[in-house]
Write a protein that holds these residues in place. Sequence first.
Motif, PDB file in Angstrom:
ATOM      1  N   ASP A 171       0.824  -1.208   0.000  1.00  0.00           N
ATOM      2  CA  ASP A 171       0.000   0.000   0.000  1.00  0.00           C
ATOM      3  C   ASP A 171       0.858   1.259   0.000  1.00  0.00           C
ATOM      4  N   GLN A 172       1.916   1.279   0.811  1.00  0.00           N
ATOM      5  CA  GLN A 172       2.808   2.437   0.821  1.00  0.00           C
ATOM      6  C   GLN A 172       3.626   2.519  -0.458  1.00  0.00           C
ATOM      7  N   ARG A 225      -7.022   1.399  -5.441  1.00  0.00           N
ATOM      8  CA  ARG A 225      -6.989   1.978  -4.094  1.00  0.00           C
ATOM      9  C   ARG A 225      -7.315   3.472  -4.096  1.00  0.00           C
TER      10      ARG A 225
END
Length: 278
Positions: A171-172, A225
């Motif tokens: 995600d990062q 996302r």
Amino acid sequence: MIKNGVLYERRLEDDLLQEYFLYVPTDCKMGAKLLFSVHGLSRNAKDIAEHLVPFAEKYGVVLVVPLFSEERFSDYNIMGNTGKGYRPDHALQKIVAEVGNMTPADTEQIYLFGFSAGGQFVHRYALAYPERIAKMVVGASGWYTFPDPTVPYPRGILPASNMLDIPIKLDQFLHISTCILVGELDIQLTASLDQSPEINEQQGINRVERGRRWYFAIREAAGNRGLKTIYHYRTLRNSGHDFVQCMQNGDMGRFIFDFLFSNSAVITNMHQNVLKVK
């Protein structure tokens, strides 16, 4: 004492076997950006440093090119995952700390460029330490880690049984602006290109196709996302799988530094390029 405008070949103070090249630009300001450039399997660290020095000087960027020797880092491209050698991520972090003590560079977030196996290393390093990365350029990787949680690392992000303690922070990672550069002639099935059936099926049979598929995979993962991360893919004209050729024929140095350190029109041209090859 480090003098500005000089390319140094150095060894880590607490690990004399770890070599790296360092260049601090003539007009280096406090908080200067720090670029790490990582070689491929030919381990041509000095050659890479010499070709990138003029760009580092122009942009006021502190340049570091580590040398991951065959004897100590046989599998550095996959972050030492097989356990056959030392961990290149740990070595890089030591170099960051040392350079931070010797130069005015900002070491909180670094910029990355890697060519061939070096491109493999930098995107996998960014997966493990995304909070430390500002932007990156991945050049002509042989194969990639896809954002697929059903496929074991290093082809995907499913933790493997032999994975040691390498973290995966997808995600990062998907927040990191990324450019993929591949020579337009880099379609040869060279001995160094992994041709396993699993990689061919997932990623394609040559570096041009594999880079393009990875570009669309990470762009889709970010889009799912709700992220608007900047991704670019570009093929370099008249260039095969050769660093110097990509620099001389494909203008790779300009694309690297413009993407990482400026907002010039060349970035728009990169985006147009990927739309054509989709």
